[in-house]
Design an enzyme around this catalytic site. Sequence first.
Site, PDB file in Angstrom:
ATOM      1  N   ASP A   8     -34.826  -2.130 -12.183  1.00 13.53           N
ATOM      2  CA  ASP A   8     -34.780  -2.245 -10.729  1.00 13.53           C
ATOM      3  C   ASP A   8     -34.326  -0.895 -10.155  1.00 13.53           C
ATOM      4  O   ASP A   8     -33.825  -0.034 -10.885  1.00 13.53           O
ATOM      5  CB  ASP A   8     -33.791  -3.354 -10.364  1.00 13.53           C
ATOM      6  CG  ASP A   8     -33.531  -3.452  -8.875  1.00 13.53           C
ATOM      7  OD1 ASP A   8     -34.506  -3.477  -8.103  1.00 13.53           O
ATOM      8  OD2 ASP A   8     -32.349  -3.473  -8.484  1.00 13.53           O
ATOM      9  N   ASP A  10     -32.876  -0.310  -6.226  1.00 15.18           N
ATOM     10  CA  ASP A  10     -31.722  -0.427  -5.333  1.00 15.18           C
ATOM     11  C   ASP A  10     -30.595  -1.226  -5.980  1.00 15.18           C
ATOM     12  O   ASP A  10     -30.801  -2.344  -6.452  1.00 15.18           O
ATOM     13  CB  ASP A  10     -32.141  -1.103  -4.019  1.00 15.18           C
ATOM     14  CG  ASP A  10     -33.051  -0.207  -3.197  1.00 15.18           C
ATOM     15  OD1 ASP A  10     -32.532   0.649  -2.479  1.00 15.18           O
ATOM     16  OD2 ASP A  10     -34.290  -0.351  -3.306  1.00 15.18           O
ATOM     17  N   THR A  42     -39.386  -2.897  -8.692  1.00  9.78           N
ATOM     18  CA  THR A  42     -38.627  -2.836  -7.458  1.00  9.78           C
ATOM     19  C   THR A  42     -39.196  -3.735  -6.364  1.00  9.78           C
ATOM     20  O   THR A  42     -40.377  -4.100  -6.406  1.00  9.78           O
ATOM     21  CB  THR A  42     -38.589  -1.365  -6.952  1.00  9.78           C
ATOM     22  OG1 THR A  42     -37.883  -1.300  -5.715  1.00  9.78           O
ATOM     23  CG2 THR A  42     -39.992  -0.814  -6.752  1.00  9.78           C
ATOM     24  N   GLY A  43     -38.356  -4.062  -5.402  1.00  9.74           N
ATOM     25  CA  GLY A  43     -38.825  -4.769  -4.223  1.00  9.74           C
ATOM     26  C   GLY A  43     -39.452  -3.819  -3.217  1.00  9.74           C
ATOM     27  O   GLY A  43     -40.091  -4.245  -2.262  1.00  9.74           O
ATOM     28  N   LYS A 214     -41.075 -10.269 -10.617  1.00  8.03           N
ATOM     29  CA  LYS A 214     -40.889  -9.154 -11.544  1.00  8.03           C
ATOM     30  C   LYS A 214     -41.099  -9.584 -12.997  1.00  8.03           C
ATOM     31  O   LYS A 214     -41.690  -8.847 -13.786  1.00  8.03           O
ATOM     32  CB  LYS A 214     -39.500  -8.547 -11.363  1.00  8.03           C
ATOM     33  CG  LYS A 214     -39.313  -7.815 -10.040  1.00  8.03           C
ATOM     34  CD  LYS A 214     -37.951  -7.129  -9.970  1.00  8.03           C
ATOM     35  CE  LYS A 214     -37.753  -6.420  -8.634  1.00  8.03           C
ATOM     36  NZ  LYS A 214     -36.459  -5.699  -8.578  1.00  8.03           N
ATOM     37  N   ASP A 237     -29.805  -6.094 -10.741  1.00  8.68           N
ATOM     38  CA  ASP A 237     -28.524  -6.443 -10.122  1.00  8.68           C
ATOM     39  C   ASP A 237     -28.589  -7.620  -9.160  1.00  8.68           C
ATOM     40  O   ASP A 237     -27.559  -8.122  -8.739  1.00  8.68           O
ATOM     41  CB  ASP A 237     -27.974  -5.239  -9.355  1.00  8.68           C
ATOM     42  CG  ASP A 237     -28.708  -5.012  -8.041  1.00  8.68           C
ATOM     43  OD1 ASP A 237     -28.058  -4.976  -6.976  1.00  8.68           O
ATOM     44  OD2 ASP A 237     -29.941  -4.869  -8.059  1.00  8.68           O
ATOM     45  N   ASN A 240     -33.790 -11.037  -7.050  1.00  9.22           N
ATOM     46  CA  ASN A 240     -35.199 -10.754  -7.301  1.00  9.22           C
ATOM     47  C   ASN A 240     -35.427 -10.141  -8.684  1.00  9.22           C
ATOM     48  O   ASN A 240     -36.568  -9.895  -9.076  1.00  9.22           O
ATOM     49  CB  ASN A 240     -35.785  -9.856  -6.208  1.00  9.22           C
ATOM     50  CG  ASN A 240     -35.112  -8.497  -6.120  1.00  9.22           C
ATOM     51  OD1 ASN A 240     -33.994  -8.299  -6.590  1.00  9.22           O
ATOM     52  ND2 ASN A 240     -35.791  -7.552  -5.492  1.00  9.22           N
TER      53      ASN A 240
END
Length: 289
Positions: A8, A10, A42-43, A214, A237, A240
């Site tokens: 991930d 962020d 990542t989102g 993901k 973290d 998502n």
Amino acid sequence: MIKLIASDMDGTLLDSKMGISKDNVSAIKEAERLGIEFMVATGRAYAEAKPALEEAGIECAMITLNGAKVFDKAGNSLFTAGIEKETANDILDILEANDIYFEVSTNKGIYSEKQEKRIENFASHIATTMPHLTYKVAIAMAAAHLSLLDITYIEDMRSLIQQDDIEVLKIIGFSMEGPKVLAPASVKIRELADLVVTSSAQNNIEVNHKNAQKGIAVAHVAKDRGISEKEVMTIGDNFNDVSMLQWADVSFAMGNAELEVKDHAKYITSTNLENGVGEAILRAIRENL
């Protein structure tokens, strides 16, 4: 031995300045030297994720928008899982009814109807993750950061998403009041068909097609490379990230991860401010996880 690492960004790979630390870069390069592929999951949209990677000198495949769009190392699209237009309209109805600011990520970029709200909500996120900053400083940081991102401000989101050439990939809602406002909206959205609702921070909810997760995307990439889940390592973290933490045989939650997210990971590493990704990678190599 692991053959693929998916991290991930962020709250995980990125530090307080939204960059990638030298220690994290060094660990990634060491993994690549040993023949282990590194990629991000990542989102963020592609255009939002790319700058930090380029600045760090990292070229890699990218799972973006929580798995709605997957790209190879050269930036070619490999996989898309979008939201039906009628369903997208229903989602916007729910968000508006709850006075939740939203952005829509599409195959043509990211769109918003309210620039001021975007800055306010991003500043709220910065202030939450870096409580030592004043809100005034957070606003300044948000404005500076967002000015670098490719986003289009429009007056009518519904007209946009009805265009034939537009694919809705993700809808993200923000509220500075957090779960108090977001949770009821999430319940309503989950009642709609073929959707998954997650979050990457306390102040947002992220809505995708049920196939845009993901974990599904990492599995798709691994299968293409002939890699099993026993040879994949994932790092995250927030909620998502749960699907990929559950799927991979080697999974690390960040020290700053939500407590419930930590329950889904096999290992815990340091925080994103303490080079937790690099620490996890080097541990996996050293201990042959």
